[in-house]
Motif scaffolding. Structure first.
Motif, short mmCIF file in Angstrom:
data_model
loop_
_atom_site.label_atom_id
_atom_site.label_comp_id
_atom_site.label_asym_id
_atom_site.label_seq_id
_atom_site.Cartn_x
_atom_site.Cartn_y
_atom_site.Cartn_z
N VAL A 70 -0.91 -0.52 -0.75
CA VAL A 70 -2.62 0.34 0.33
C VAL A 70 -2.03 2.34 -0.85
CG1 VAL A 70 -2.06 1.46 1.83
CG2 VAL A 70 -1.40 -0.79 2.20
N THR A 71 -1.10 2.48 -1.20
CA THR A 71 -0.93 3.82 -1.50
C THR A 71 -2.67 3.79 -3.16
OG1 THR A 71 1.00 3.83 -1.26
CG2 THR A 71 0.12 5.68 -2.92
N ASP A 72 -2.40 2.58 -3.78
CA ASP A 72 -3.74 2.59 -4.83
C ASP A 72 -5.44 2.33 -3.79
OD1 ASP A 72 -2.61 2.79 -6.63
OD2 ASP A 72 -1.91 0.84 -7.01
N SER A 121 5.39 12.55 -7.50
CA SER A 121 4.91 11.70 -7.86
C SER A 121 4.53 10.63 -7.76
CB SER A 121 5.02 12.04 -9.51
OG SER A 121 6.68 12.18 -9.90
N ARG A 122 4.45 9.26 -8.35
CA ARG A 122 4.14 7.92 -8.01
C ARG A 122 5.72 7.00 -7.74
NH1 ARG A 122 -0.57 4.92 -7.45
NH2 ARG A 122 0.41 3.59 -6.23
N GLY A 123 5.62 6.74 -6.14
CA GLY A 123 7.63 6.29 -6.39
C GLY A 123 8.06 7.33 -6.04
N GLY A 124 7.21 7.75 -4.95
CA GLY A 124 8.05 9.13 -5.06
C GLY A 124 9.38 9.34 -3.59
N SER A 125 8.71 8.11 -2.69
CA SER A 125 10.39 7.77 -1.81
C SER A 125 11.20 7.87 -1.90
CB SER A 125 9.41 6.86 -1.07
OG SER A 125 7.88 6.32 -0.55
N ASP A 126 11.90 7.32 -3.26
CA ASP A 126 12.65 7.27 -3.96
C ASP A 126 13.75 8.97 -3.83
OD1 ASP A 126 13.49 4.58 -4.63
OD2 ASP A 126 12.73 5.07 -6.85
N GLY A 177 -0.29 6.81 3.35
CA GLY A 177 0.38 5.37 2.93
C GLY A 177 1.55 5.00 4.08
N GLU A 178 2.79 6.02 3.88
CA GLU A 178 3.73 5.97 4.01
C GLU A 178 3.61 6.30 5.06
OE1 GLU A 178 2.94 6.44 0.75
OE2 GLU A 178 5.26 5.46 0.39
N TYR A 179 2.70 7.58 6.07
CA TYR A 179 3.09 8.07 7.14
C TYR A 179 2.87 7.50 8.23
CZ TYR A 179 1.31 10.61 11.19
OH TYR A 179 0.22 11.41 12.67
N GLY A 198 8.75 8.55 3.50
CA GLY A 198 8.80 9.02 2.22
C GLY A 198 7.46 9.28 1.03
N PHE A 199 8.00 9.66 0.21
CA PHE A 199 6.54 10.43 -0.80
C PHE A 199 6.03 11.76 -0.42
CE2 PHE A 199 2.52 9.32 -1.79
CZ PHE A 199 2.79 9.64 -3.67
N TYR A 200 5.94 12.47 0.59
CA TYR A 200 5.11 13.67 1.02
C TYR A 200 5.74 14.57 1.85
CZ TYR A 200 4.29 11.99 5.82
OH TYR A 200 4.61 12.02 6.97
N PRO A 244 10.58 4.63 5.06
CA PRO A 244 9.57 3.86 4.32
C PRO A 244 8.97 4.12 3.55
CG PRO A 244 9.23 4.48 6.58
CD PRO A 244 10.21 5.16 6.00
N SER A 245 8.67 3.52 2.51
CA SER A 245 7.65 3.51 1.48
C SER A 245 6.51 2.75 2.23
CB SER A 245 7.58 2.67 0.43
OG SER A 245 8.39 3.27 -0.38
N ALA A 246 5.15 2.64 1.56
CA ALA A 246 3.57 2.57 1.86
C ALA A 246 3.57 1.04 1.71
CB ALA A 246 2.01 3.00 1.24
#
Ligand code: ASP
Length: 439
Positions: free
Chosen positions: A49-51, A182-187, A114-116, A168-170, A36-38
Motif C-alpha cells: 500500500v505504501t508504494d 526511511s522505508r521500513g521505518g515502522s521498526d 498507509g500506517e495511519y 508506525g513510520f511517521y 502497525p505498518s501499512a
C-alpha cells in the motif's frame, strides 16, 4: 510487564493476517502498545500500500486524475474491514486524503496514510485507543527525527493510557507537517514507543522466525539465531542481513530493552532475541555469516612505506576528496590495500588514482575488482581457539582462494575477501564447518 508489539506489512496485508495478529495480542495481556505498518504484499506479485500511495501522490502532483488509483487503495482497506466483519467506514478519511492530495500535502504525508489508516482499523479491531503518530512523534523542520522531544511528549501521553495503537513510520514537525522515516521505518517507531513506556520487551513481528545464521538463498534452510547481541547484529547487518531497520536499534539499546523478532505466521516459534549482552553461550562458535559481492581492492605499494609518517592519511584523503568511504584497510610492510564498493568507485577510479599519486607518491597502484567480503561474526569466537584456522582449512578444502583476512581486535568478527565467483561456495564451506558438523 509491558510489551510493545510492532507488526510488519505482511503481517497486516489481509483480514486473515489481521485476525492472526488479533489472536497474538489477545493471548498476552502484557501486549499493551501496538505499532502497525501499512498493509504489505499478500503474495509475491502484490503491491505494498505504501508504494501505491507514493504512485498515487505522484499522479496528484503531476495534476493527473488520481481517483481510480486512490479507489484501489481504499479497496485494500475495505477488504480488510469487510473480511473482519467490522462496521467501520473510512470514507471520511479518504475524502480528506483526496483533498490533501489535491492541495499537494507532500509525498511523506501521502505515504504516512498507509500506517495511519491501518492504525485506525487496528485500534477499532482491538478496542484500543488510537493515537495519531503526528501528535507524538516529533521531527525537526529539516526532516531529522527529534528523539528527546518525542520521548518527552510520548511518555507523558502514554502514562495514563493502558492500551494504545500508534501507527508506525511517521510523525510531524511542531508546525504539523507530516514527515516519515526511511522505508521500513515502522521498526523505528516501535523502538521509540518501547523506550517511552520503558517496556520490558519490544516484540517485532514479521514473516520470518528470526535472524538466520546465513542467507537462505545460499544455504538450504539455515538455522535461526536464538540470541544475538546488538554488536553482533550490527556487524552482520552492515554486510547485508536485513530483517530490522538499522536505526531501530538505537532507542532501545540505550535503555537495555531487548528486541524479540517473531513470526506472525508461526507464533509458537521463539524467534531471535537481540540483547545488549548475554552470558548465554551461542549454540555454535559463530553467531552468523553475512557478506556482499562487488568490492574493489586498491593495492598501493611504496618502498619504506611503513616508516613514512602520514602515508595512510594521504592515501585516505584521496578517497575522501571524491566522497568514497572505505570498507577495510589491511596493510603490509610496504603495501596498503583499501577496499571500496565497486559501484561507488568505478566512475571515479581514474580521478582517485591520480589523487593518490599526487598526495602520497606511491611506487605503483594496482586494482583488483569483483571481490566479495564475508563477515563471520560471533561472540563465541573470543573464547574458542582455532576459529580462524578452521575457517581457512574449510575454504582450502572447498578450493576457495582467500584474498584478504581482517580480524578486529574485539575478536567478534573475521572478514574474509574472496573472488565474487567463490562467494557462495565460501559461505557454504563456513556454514558447514561450524553449523552442520557442529564443531
Ligand atoms: N510502510 C512503510 C514501508 O513500506 C514503512 C514500514 O512498513 O515500516 O516502507
Amino acid at each position: 510487564m509491558i510489551k510493545v508489539v510492532k507488526f510488519g506489512g505482511s503481517s497486516l496485508a489481509s483480514a486473515g493476517q489481521f485476525s492472526k495478529v488479533g489472536k497474538i495480542i489477545s493471548s498476552d495481556k502484557d501486549r499493551r502498545y501496538v505499532v502497525p505498518s501499512a498493509p504489505g504484499k499478500r503474495n509475491s506479485k502484490d503491491t505494498k500500500v505504501t508504494d501505491m500511495l507514493y504512485k498515487c501522490y505522484a499522479m496528484a502532483e503531476a495534476e493527473e486524475n488520481f481517483s481510480v488509483a486512490l479507489k484501489k487503495i481504499q479497496e485494500r482497506y475495505d477488504a480488510i474491514i469487510n473480511g473482519l466483519n467490522m462496521s467501520l467506514s473510512l470514507n471520511k478519511e479518504f475524502e480528506e486524503i483526496a483533498e490533501n492530495f489535491k492541495n499537494k500535502a507532500g509525498a511523506d504525508y501521502a505515504a504516512s496514510r498507509g500506517e495511519y489508516l491501518n492504525g485506525i482499523i487496528m485500534a477499532n479491531y482491538l478496542n484500543y485507543e488510537f493515537i495519531d503518530a503526528a501528535e507524538v512523534i516529533v521531527f525537526h523542520e529539516d526532516g531529522e527525527f527529534d528523539l528527546e522531544k518525542t520521548n518527552e511528549i510520548l511518555s507523558a501521553r502514554l502514562k495514563n493510557c493502558e492500551r494504545a495503537v500508534i501507527p508506525g513510520f511517521y510523525g510531524a514537525t511542531e508546525q504539523g507537517m507530516v514527515k516519515t522515516f526511511s522505508r521500513g521505518g515502522s521498526d523505528i517507531t516501535g523502538s521509540i514507543v518501547a523506550k517511552a513506556v520503558q517496556a520490558d520487551i519490544y516484540e517485532n513481528w514479521t514473516d520470518v522466525s528470526g535472524f538466520l545464521i546465513a542467507d537462505p538463498r545460499i544455504i538450504h534452510k539455515p538455522e535461526v539465531i536464538k540470541v544475538i547481541t546488538y554488536r553482533e547484529l550490527r556487524e552482520l547487518s552492515y554486510m547485508g542481513a536485513t530483517v530490522l531497520h538499522e536505526d531501530a536499534v538505537f532507542p532501545v539499546r540505550r535503555e537495555g530493552i531487548p528486541i524479540n523478532i517473531r513470526n506472525t505466521n508461526a507464533p509458537e516459534d521463539e524467534g531471535t532475541l537481540i540483547v545488549e549482552s548475554t552470558c548465554r553461550q551461542p549454540d555454535y562458535t559463530i553467531t552468523g555469516i553475512a557478506g556482499k559481492k562487488g568490492f574493489v581492492a586498491v593495492n598501493i605499494d611504496k618502498d619504506m612505506m611503513n616508516s613514512e609518517v602520514g602515508f595512510g592519511r594521504k592515501v585516505l584523503a584521496a578517497f575522501e576528496e571524491h566522497g568514497i568511504s572505505f570498507e577495510h584497510l589491511p596493510s603490509g610492510i610496504d603495501t596498503m590495500t583499501v577496499f571500496v564498493h565497486q559501484e561507488e568507485f568505478v566512475g571515479k577510479e581514474q580521478q582517485v588514482l591520480s589523487a593518490i599519486h599526487r598526495l602520497a607518491q606511491p611506487d605503483s597502484i594496482d586494482l583488483e575488482g569483483d571481490i566479495a567480503l564475508i563477515a563471520v561474526v560471533g561472540r563465541g569466537m573470543r573464547s574458542t581457539r582455532g576459529t580462524a584456522g578452521r575457517i581457512f582449512s574449510a575454504l582450502a578444502h572447498a578450493n576457495v582462494n582467500v584474498k584478504m583476512i581482517d580480524q578486529g581486535s574485539s575478536e567478534l568478527n573475521i572478514i574474509i575477501g574472496v573472488k565474487n565467483c567463490d562467494f557462495e561456495t565460501a559461505i557454504k564451506a563456513i556454514y558447514d564447518i561450524f553449523v552442520v558438523t557442529q564443531i
